[in-house]
Structures are given as structure tokens and as C-alpha cells.
Enzyme design. Sequence first.
Site, PDB file in Angstrom:
ATOM      1  N   THR A 160     -25.051  11.261  17.713  1.00  0.00           N
ATOM      2  CA  THR A 160     -25.164  11.954  19.006  1.00  0.00           C
ATOM      3  C   THR A 160     -24.095  13.013  19.175  1.00  0.00           C
ATOM      4  O   THR A 160     -24.324  14.081  19.744  1.00  0.00           O
ATOM      5  CB  THR A 160     -25.075  10.933  20.154  1.00  0.00           C
ATOM      6  OG1 THR A 160     -26.247  10.116  20.100  1.00  0.00           O
ATOM      7  CG2 THR A 160     -24.977  11.587  21.512  1.00  0.00           C
TER       8      THR A 160
ATOM      9  N   SER B 218     -27.541   7.873  13.325  1.00  0.00           N
ATOM     10  CA  SER B 218     -27.104   6.706  12.540  1.00  0.00           C
ATOM     11  C   SER B 218     -28.135   5.591  12.490  1.00  0.00           C
ATOM     12  O   SER B 218     -27.973   4.618  11.765  1.00  0.00           O
ATOM     13  CB  SER B 218     -25.765   6.175  13.038  1.00  0.00           C
ATOM     14  OG  SER B 218     -25.929   5.371  14.189  1.00  0.00           O
TER      15      SER B 218
ATOM     16  N   THR C 167     -23.270   6.167  16.994  1.00  0.00           N
ATOM     17  CA  THR C 167     -22.714   4.894  17.485  1.00  0.00           C
ATOM     18  C   THR C 167     -23.645   3.717  17.212  1.00  0.00           C
ATOM     19  O   THR C 167     -23.197   2.577  17.193  1.00  0.00           O
ATOM     20  CB  THR C 167     -22.460   4.966  18.996  1.00  0.00           C
ATOM     21  OG1 THR C 167     -23.708   5.202  19.672  1.00  0.00           O
ATOM     22  CG2 THR C 167     -21.471   6.064  19.337  1.00  0.00           C
ATOM     23  N   ASP C 168     -24.934   3.988  16.990  1.00  0.00           N
ATOM     24  CA  ASP C 168     -25.880   2.871  16.847  1.00  0.00           C
ATOM     25  C   ASP C 168     -25.494   1.937  15.698  1.00  0.00           C
ATOM     26  O   ASP C 168     -25.636   0.733  15.823  1.00  0.00           O
ATOM     27  CB  ASP C 168     -27.308   3.390  16.608  1.00  0.00           C
ATOM     28  CG  ASP C 168     -27.900   4.029  17.854  1.00  0.00           C
ATOM     29  OD1 ASP C 168     -29.011   4.585  17.778  1.00  0.00           O
ATOM     30  OD2 ASP C 168     -27.212   3.994  18.899  1.00  0.00           O
TER      31      ASP C 168
HETATM   32  N1  ASP Z   1     -28.671   7.354  18.208  1.00  0.00           N
HETATM   33  C1  ASP Z   1     -27.298   7.871  18.105  1.00  0.00           C
HETATM   34  C2  ASP Z   1     -26.763   7.519  16.718  1.00  0.00           C
HETATM   35  O1  ASP Z   1     -26.454   6.381  16.473  1.00  0.00           O
HETATM   36  C3  ASP Z   1     -26.454   7.270  19.174  1.00  0.00           C
HETATM   37  C4  ASP Z   1     -25.042   7.817  19.224  1.00  0.00           C
HETATM   38  O2  ASP Z   1     -24.534   8.384  18.260  1.00  0.00           O
HETATM   39  O3  ASP Z   1     -24.384   7.614  20.284  1.00  0.00           O
HETATM   40  O4  ASP Z   1     -26.687   8.385  15.869  1.00  0.00           O
END
Ligand code: ASP
Length: 351
Positions: free
Chosen positions: A41, A84, A117-118
Site C-alpha cells: 500500500t 504483499s 502490511t498484509d
Molecule cells: N494489501 C496491502 C499489502 O499488503 C496492504 C498494505 O500494504 O497495507 O500490500
Amino acid sequence: MARTIRKPFALLTALALCLAAWPALAMAQLPLVVVVATGGTIAEKTGAGGGAVPALTGDSLVAAVPGLDKVARIKVVNLCNIDSSQMTPEIWAKLSRAAEAELAKPEVAGVVVTHGTDTMAEGAFFLDLTLKSNKTVVFTGAMRDASDPSPDGPINILNAVRVVTSPQAQGWGVVVALNDYVNAARWAVKTQSTNPQTFDSGQKGYLGYVMTGLVERWHPRPARLHLPLPDKLPKVTYLTTFAGDDGALVRHAVDKGAKGLVVDGVGAGNVNAEVYKAIQYALGKGVKVVITTRVAHGGAWPIYGDQGGGLTMQKAGCILSRAFDGPKARLLLMLALANNTSPQKLAEYFK
Ligand code: ASP
């Protein structure tokens, strides 16, 4: 006369040159931090079809952080640019090698990894297990993308670099730092699907806190496991169980060639009698089985002795994981199998 005028003029010229060169000289004294960008993200913007999609390189991310050049010199490595949710252990192995190569350079103070973050907690744990270097590595990202009115990426990158360059962080190894809090890679868990305060370390607690350039050290790093990075990673499947589960998913995983299996039980690590029969089928095929729990804290324990109870499964040859949740247990089992870890040592790893 000319000589008299020449002297002050020469001094003024020398002073002007020093002042002009001062920023570059000051910059050259700053520590060197390598930012390895992988996507997420933090590097996404709203796409033409709507929704956040990969958009920014690591260089653009770094360029968008005010004041970063007062904290460190930055070298950017653009490893990949993916959400991710698309990450794989093989990409984390590539990331581990890239980070190791940078950390081995004496002039490099440490590494910041920008990541989605995932699956950040798993990726950070993978590097915590495989990196040989003891320099600080900070995984960071964002919960609000670069199209958001207040994206959290820039401050998270600035804080991550502050942690890497802080004496307070020495010995922390691999950490996950977002929204000012610093978590050990071993304990970090994503706990909120949309809020910037998403990572915490449950009952273990944060390692520290970073605010306006200060890094507070609350705890030393937890005990560290190191497993050399293998050339090839074995297939290890992770699955959960549920009321009325007939064990078909366990059997399918075995029949599709899993060398290891991580099974989320309920409670203190219990499964129903049908799942237990399927786990016995897996054990009979030589598959290493680790039992974790769906419960957020506490882990799996040898307490229950009925068909599928934790004690029954331990006696049958399953390993009960107290220290790690399913996704992290899978990565640990993958690396342990690749390193031909003995059954005794394997059981110790998960305590
Ligand atoms: N869907 C995103 C990821 O994991 C969520 C994030 O980065 O906050 O790449």
C-alpha cells in the site's frame, strides 16, 4: 598594497567555498541506510479502474519523505513492486539474499524494507530466521496509500530510518515498525485490517517507540533462531479447522505432496476425531505435522487426551506450537525441514 588586499579576499573566498561545500560535507557524515522496496500500500495509488494498485518505485517513496536527508544517506534497491497478498517464500528468500548482501558492506548501517502490511509479519520473520547479519533491519509500510489525503507511508519511512540509525535499536535485529511502535519480527501480528495502528505484539509487548527522532528502547530483542537459507524450500501447507471438519483438507494437502503441515486447532490446540484421523494419515506418510491454534494468544498445549486433543496428537508425533501462529509456524517448519532439523530440535523451536 595588492598583497594586502589579496589576503582578506583569499580568506573570504576560502570561507565561501567551505560554506558552499558544507551541506555536502555534512551529508557525507550521515550513516548510509539501504531501502529495499517490495511494493504494498505504501507504494500504491488509486488506479484507473478504481482501487489501490502498485504505482511508486522505492526512489519515489524516498523522495516523498521530508527531512530524510538530515537523518541518513539513502541507497534504494527496487526488489519488486507487488501487493504483499502476492508475496511468496521464494520472494522472501530473494529479499533475504539482497538484504544480506547490503548488510555485509561495512559502510551500510542497516536496511529498511518497504513492504505490504498484509504479510509483513511473515516476511519480517522469514528474514529474522535467515539473515546472518546482526545489523538492524526495519520492515515498514502504510495502511493509507499515496492517493490518500494523509498517507502514513512517509512518516513510517522516516521513523524506520531513525530506528536503523539509532543506538537504542542496536541488537534488535529484524523489527516491524509502523505508527511509531516497534515490534519484534518474532512477535509482530497484524491486528486491524484498515487502521494505521495495526501491528502489535500481543502479550509480549512492543520493543520500543519512535517519536520526533527519538527512539525509546523498552525491551531487548527476544531469543533468536537462525536457519541458513536453503536453495529450495519444501512444500509446507497451512490450514485451519472448524466445527464439523471432515479432515478432507488435511488429506488433500498430503496427497498434493506437502512435506510439512501446519494445522490450526481450536482452543489450546485441539481438533475433532475426523481431523485427527486425517492427521494420523499424514503422519503415516512421513509428513511433519505442527499444531497451532486459531486463538490469538497462548499457543497449543498438551492438555486434552481425547481423540484430537493436544496431548493425544503430541503422543502421536505432532509438534505443538506455543511460540508461533500458523503462518509463522509454516515458514519455520519450511526452513527447519530444508535444514534437516532433528525431531528433538524441531520440537524445541516451537516452544
Ligand atoms: N494489501 C496491502 C499489502 O499488503 C496492504 C498494505 O500494504 O497495507 O500490500
